[in-house]
Design a protein around this motif. Structure first.
Motif, PDB file in Angstrom:
ATOM      1  N   PHE A 169       0.817  -1.212   0.000  1.00 31.70           N
ATOM      2  CA  PHE A 169       0.000   0.000   0.000  1.00 31.70           C
ATOM      3  C   PHE A 169       0.852   1.264   0.000  1.00 31.70           C
ATOM      4  O   PHE A 169       0.557   2.224  -0.714  1.00 31.70           O
ATOM      5  CB  PHE A 169      -0.937  -0.001   1.210  1.00 31.70           C
ATOM      6  CG  PHE A 169      -1.936   1.132   1.195  1.00 31.70           C
ATOM      7  CD1 PHE A 169      -2.922   1.181   0.224  1.00 31.70           C
ATOM      8  CD2 PHE A 169      -1.873   2.143   2.130  1.00 31.70           C
ATOM      9  CE1 PHE A 169      -3.845   2.212   0.192  1.00 31.70           C
ATOM     10  CE2 PHE A 169      -2.787   3.182   2.117  1.00 31.70           C
ATOM     11  CZ  PHE A 169      -3.764   3.213   1.141  1.00 31.70           C
ATOM     12  N   THR A 170       1.888   1.299   0.807  1.00 31.88           N
ATOM     13  CA  THR A 170       2.752   2.485   0.836  1.00 31.88           C
ATOM     14  C   THR A 170       3.375   2.739  -0.529  1.00 31.88           C
ATOM     15  O   THR A 170       3.385   3.880  -1.026  1.00 31.88           O
ATOM     16  CB  THR A 170       3.849   2.304   1.895  1.00 31.88           C
ATOM     17  OG1 THR A 170       3.247   2.207   3.181  1.00 31.88           O
ATOM     18  CG2 THR A 170       4.809   3.491   1.893  1.00 31.88           C
ATOM     19  N   GLU A 171       3.874   1.702  -1.131  1.00 24.42           N
ATOM     20  CA  GLU A 171       4.501   1.830  -2.451  1.00 24.42           C
ATOM     21  C   GLU A 171       3.499   2.302  -3.503  1.00 24.42           C
ATOM     22  O   GLU A 171       3.835   3.091  -4.394  1.00 24.42           O
ATOM     23  CB  GLU A 171       5.101   0.479  -2.854  1.00 24.42           C
ATOM     24  CG  GLU A 171       5.798   0.480  -4.202  1.00 24.42           C
ATOM     25  CD  GLU A 171       6.331  -0.897  -4.552  1.00 24.42           C
ATOM     26  OE1 GLU A 171       6.611  -1.133  -5.732  1.00 24.42           O
ATOM     27  OE2 GLU A 171       6.458  -1.741  -3.634  1.00 24.42           O
ATOM     28  N   ASP A 172       2.247   1.855  -3.391  1.00 20.37           N
ATOM     29  CA  ASP A 172       1.230   2.227  -4.383  1.00 20.37           C
ATOM     30  C   ASP A 172       0.672   3.633  -4.148  1.00 20.37           C
ATOM     31  O   ASP A 172       0.405   4.374  -5.100  1.00 20.37           O
ATOM     32  CB  ASP A 172       0.071   1.213  -4.350  1.00 20.37           C
ATOM     33  CG  ASP A 172       0.510  -0.173  -4.754  1.00 20.37           C
ATOM     34  OD1 ASP A 172       1.553  -0.289  -5.427  1.00 20.37           O
ATOM     35  OD2 ASP A 172      -0.182  -1.146  -4.388  1.00 20.37           O
ATOM     36  N   PHE A 173       0.486   4.000  -2.876  1.00 12.27           N
ATOM     37  CA  PHE A 173      -0.248   5.220  -2.557  1.00 12.27           C
ATOM     38  C   PHE A 173       0.653   6.441  -2.348  1.00 12.27           C
ATOM     39  O   PHE A 173       0.230   7.577  -2.570  1.00 12.27           O
ATOM     40  CB  PHE A 173      -1.090   4.972  -1.290  1.00 12.27           C
ATOM     41  CG  PHE A 173      -2.366   5.760  -1.237  1.00 12.27           C
ATOM     42  CD1 PHE A 173      -3.359   5.551  -2.178  1.00 12.27           C
ATOM     43  CD2 PHE A 173      -2.583   6.705  -0.253  1.00 12.27           C
ATOM     44  CE1 PHE A 173      -4.544   6.263  -2.144  1.00 12.27           C
ATOM     45  CE2 PHE A 173      -3.760   7.421  -0.197  1.00 12.27           C
ATOM     46  CZ  PHE A 173      -4.747   7.202  -1.152  1.00 12.27           C
ATOM     47  N   GLN A 174       1.879   6.210  -1.909  1.00 10.90           N
ATOM     48  CA  GLN A 174       2.756   7.336  -1.583  1.00 10.90           C
ATOM     49  C   GLN A 174       3.058   8.241  -2.777  1.00 10.90           C
ATOM     50  O   GLN A 174       3.049   9.477  -2.623  1.00 10.90           O
ATOM     51  CB  GLN A 174       4.052   6.813  -0.959  1.00 10.90           C
ATOM     52  CG  GLN A 174       4.858   7.885  -0.236  1.00 10.90           C
ATOM     53  CD  GLN A 174       6.000   7.269   0.549  1.00 10.90           C
ATOM     54  OE1 GLN A 174       6.747   6.447   0.026  1.00 10.90           O
ATOM     55  NE2 GLN A 174       6.136   7.655   1.809  1.00 10.90           N
ATOM     56  N   PRO A 175       3.340   7.696  -3.974  1.00 15.38           N
ATOM     57  CA  PRO A 175       3.599   8.603  -5.112  1.00 15.38           C
ATOM     58  C   PRO A 175       2.425   9.540  -5.399  1.00 15.38           C
ATOM     59  O   PRO A 175       2.634  10.707  -5.740  1.00 15.38           O
ATOM     60  CB  PRO A 175       3.844   7.632  -6.280  1.00 15.38           C
ATOM     61  CG  PRO A 175       4.310   6.378  -5.637  1.00 15.38           C
ATOM     62  CD  PRO A 175       3.561   6.290  -4.344  1.00 15.38           C
ATOM     63  N   LEU A 176       1.185   9.048  -5.240  1.00 15.23           N
ATOM     64  CA  LEU A 176       0.015   9.896  -5.460  1.00 15.23           C
ATOM     65  C   LEU A 176      -0.026  11.037  -4.452  1.00 15.23           C
ATOM     66  O   LEU A 176      -0.270  12.199  -4.797  1.00 15.23           O
ATOM     67  CB  LEU A 176      -1.256   9.049  -5.362  1.00 15.23           C
ATOM     68  CG  LEU A 176      -2.591   9.798  -5.429  1.00 15.23           C
ATOM     69  CD1 LEU A 176      -2.721  10.529  -6.758  1.00 15.23           C
ATOM     70  CD2 LEU A 176      -3.742   8.828  -5.222  1.00 15.23           C
TER      71      LEU A 176
END
Length: 755
Positions: free
Chosen positions: A502-509
């Motif tokens: 989740f961190t990897e997926d959501f952090q860039p956004l």
């Protein structure tokens, strides 16, 4: 089914769909797939090769995600080999550490001292037979070589020179073991097993201890305490068990625990390469099983020695339908429930064909159907059951992960508010300007039937401002059809929460949002000052509350002592429970250990001791003390904490009650349970009762307390690490807790049969 309102009396489907890794395996139907057929065909070809010659061994790999049936397939292969006539020496090992040294020790433990001595005696028998292979003793030599007569009997009867024969055994061992190692100490140590007085010293050395002075005198100076020496020793014993045309099957499960998450050094990789080659050259059958990533951690030279790679596929609807029919056919005394094609297809689609989840669903749906007097399941029941499972990951857990990421990226936000009318509720709101912003919406699970309501909510949020972007985060089940329909209405596409990524997926956004919505430096300073003022006020309130709560500490201490007494009763159950007429009938220590481990696992999850100790410990300054208190009380105020504490108390009470009932049964009915009958039926009923109640226990509700304990131990802690730790701990305890009944039954019967 005959009639409605039938009481729930049993279930043909496993409650947890987890293979219990013991020497015996329940004869449950297996879902036949191409992967299962391929693995069994490889084993059949190995077992049917005649005659078994050197270099005819095989190494295969089984890879698949959690719950795809790897363990069950491995156990089935071992069971198949042991069912041969005569039985094949087959062994199942599940990896319990992250190093090959741990695997080696489990291997040695399973072989046992006498098992190793028997293989060395094969060499001794050959040496004795060679010495007798002339004249009238030729017939005796043949009997010794075939182990129809033990070599010791012949050596004494024919007055042969034992010391010379044992020296020749060492020579032969060195020659044969030269395939795997040029270190002659293994041959020296193995030969010493045949000499009286050396057993303990040799066995301790095999288990990693420093060599005894008697071994050092004979050149055995190094220890088997690193990965390279452990792999070489594994090869030595594999070679011993595969010689003289003797077949040997070894299944190593969860090998990914050793191979992933670290760099495999070149010496270790070379040793692993040698080990695989030894299995092939010795005519043995090795199975390496684990998550798909374990093969990516192997060097190309190691991969080349794996003959076949078998990938566990997702199940198809027709396979699940056949499995459901077979499972019920084996339990003809139970009510029959039809699993129609539409319901099965829905099940397969919602869990992506995962076998463990499929079996869990079948178990739950069967129980619901019987309890509600239904003859058949339908798609509505399937979706309702999946919704009920939303508690596996709570909205609070997902919200906490999002909060942590927002704080980490220094993004101002508000929570749980309406941005427009009563249908415009958002879980997180990030305001970029007076009439624009970014909304994050959370949902437990989303099916096609939920799309219409979600679209109303999305449109209401968008209509409340001139410019609004929306992200939908789904905690649990995300129907692929629903996701496609919603994608056009949200930023990018709905996000399925996965604690591992989740961190990897959501952090860039979030980082892109921070760049777009960051105000002036003065705005940031003003906001920071407001936050400090609010924090100080909150701290004062929290300190007052903490002072009031101190008066209750004495009562809580008494409760803790009562819990400790319960734990002590379970730990000491082997010493305290006796039968007046049968003083030797004592509850086995090994079975009591299962209860002890379950309670210890629960205490580890549900005791936030470290958090409280840190708060009451000495702080360097007052501000640090306030920070700790504020942090603790904020955590205690999180949703679900007190419900979780109640659930933990209930789980502990149920384990203690089960332990007392099991011990009482053992001392009263145990002696009569050696064979099937009334005594054993009572044990079965006791364990089934435990399992039925366990199924209804709210295991998912302990997650908030586990989160609290984890954060208290690891402060500060990255959000992703916290989520992964919580998910892993709850999952591990759930498996331990729900399989306790089956493990107790199996171990009790094993103890009784060994008496």
């Amino acid at each position: 089914m005959t009639g409605n309102g039938n009481p729930y009396a049993g279930n043909p489907f496993s409650a947890v769909a987890v293979a219990i890794t013991t020497d015996t395996m329940a004869d449950h139907p297996m879902i036949e797939t191409a992967a299962v057929s391929k693995a069994e065909q490889a084993l059949r070809e190995y077992l049917r090769s005649t005659p078994p010659l050197a270099r005819t061994g095989n190494v295969i790999a089984i890879s698949g995600d959690h719950g795809t049936g790897k363990t069950y397939l491995g156990l089935r292969l071992v069971q198949t080999a042991r069912a041969e006539s005569p039985p094949i020496h087959a062994m199942y090992l599940d990896v319990a550490s992250d190093r090959f040294t741990g695997l080696y020790r489990r291997f040695i433990e399973h072989l046992g001292r006498e098992g190793i001595r028997a293989r060395v005696n094969d060499f001794y028998a050959d040496v004795v037979a060679d010495s007798l292979a002339t004249g009238a003793a030729m017939d005796i030599a043949s009997l010794v070589r075939n182990r129809e007569i033990e070599p010791d009997e012949v050596v004494g009867g024919y007055q042969m020179m034992e010391s010379a024969l044992l020296r020749q055994v060492t020579v032969d061992l060195k020659r044969e073991l030269g395939i795997i190692t040029d270190n002659g100490v293994y041959a020296t140590a193995l030969a010493l097993l045949l000499r009286p007085g050396f057993d303990d010293a040799v066995w301790d050395w095999f288990n990693g201890s420093a060599p005894h002075p008697a071994l050092v005198e004979r050149g055995v100076t190094h220890r088997i305490n690193d990965e390279v020496s452990a792999l070489d020793a594994l090869g030595v014993f594999a070679l011993l068990h595969g010689r003289k045309g003797r077949r040997f099957v070894l299944v190593v499960d969860e090998i990914d625990k050793i191979l992933t998450g670290r760099t495999i050094t070149t010496p270790v990789s070379k040793a692993l390469q040698r080990l695989l080659q030894v299995f092939k050259d010795a005519g043995s059958f090795l199975v390496l099983s684990g998550l798909p990533e374990f093969r990516r951690a192997l060097d190309s030279d190691v991969v080349q020695r794996i003959s076949t790679v078998i990938r566990m596929p997702p199940l198809l609807a027709n396979q699940v339908h056949t499995f459901a029919e077979l499972a019920q056919r084996r339990e003809r005394d139970l009510p029959y429930v039809h699993f129609p094609e539409a319901a099965v297809e829905r099940m397969v689609k919602l869990v992506n064909g995962n076998p463990r989840q499929i079996i869990n669903l079948c178990h739950a749906l069967y129980r619901t159907a019987v309890e509600q007097g239904r003859d058949s399941v339908d798609t509505v029941m399937v979706e309702d059951e999946m919704r009920d499972r939303a508690g596996y990951v709570t909205r609070e857990e997902v919200a906490a992960a999002i909060r942590d990421l927002l704080v980490r990226e220094n993004i101002s936000y508000s929570t749980e508010q309406y941005v427009g009318n009563q249908k415009s509720y958002v879980d997180f709101w990030i305001e970029s300007a007076a009439d624009s912003g970014f909304a994050i919406l959370l949902a437990d699970s989303v099916f096609t039937g939920d799309v219409a309501d979600l679209l109303v909510r999305l449109r209401s949020v968008r209509a409340a401002r001139d410019n609004v972007e929306v992200v939908l985060v789904v905690a649990n089940v995300l129907d692929s059809d629903a996701a496609r329909e919603l994608t056009a209405h949200v930023l990018d596409k709905p996000v399925r929460y996965d604690p591992r990524s989740f961190t990897e997926d959501f952090q860039p956004l979030l980082r892109s949002l921070r760049q777009r919505y960051t105000g002036s430096p003065l705005d940031a300073i003003r906001e920071w000052l407001v936050r400090i003022d609010l924090a100080n006020a909150t701290t004062r309130q929290m300190m007052e509350k903490l002072d009031r709560d101190m008066s209750r500490f004495s009562e809580e201490t008494s409760l803790e002592l009562a819990t400790l007494r319960e734990r002590t009763n379970v730990v000491n159950v082997t010493n305290t429970i006796h039968h007046g007429d049968a003083p030797d009938q004592v509850f086995p220590t090994s079975v009591a250990g299962l209860f002890h481990d379950a309670l210890a696992g629960l205490d580890k999850l549900g005791h936030p001791d470290s958090l409280f100790d840190r708060v009451l410990g000495q702080a360097e300054d007052v501000s640090e003390h306030y920070r700790r208190v504020t942090q603790m009380l904020n955590r205690l105020a999180a949703k679900g904490i007190y419900e979780a504490a109640g659930a933990v108390s209930m789980l502990r009470r149920w384990i203690v009650s089960f332990s007392n009932a099991a011990a009482s049964w053992y001392v009263t009915d145990g002696p009569a349970a050696h064979q099937p009958g009334l005594a054993r039926a009572r044990l079965d009923a006791l364990c089934r009762t435990y399992e039925r109640v366990t199924e209804a226990m709210p295991l998912s509700r302990i997650a908030p307390l586990v989160q609290l304990v984890t954060e208290g131990e690891l402060d500060p802690i990255p959000a992703q690490t916290a989520q992964e730790a919580v998910q892993w701990q709850v999952r591990e305890f759930t498996e331990q807790y729900r399989t306790l009944g089956a493990k107790v039954r199996e171990l009790v019967l094993a103890e009784l049969s060994a008496r």
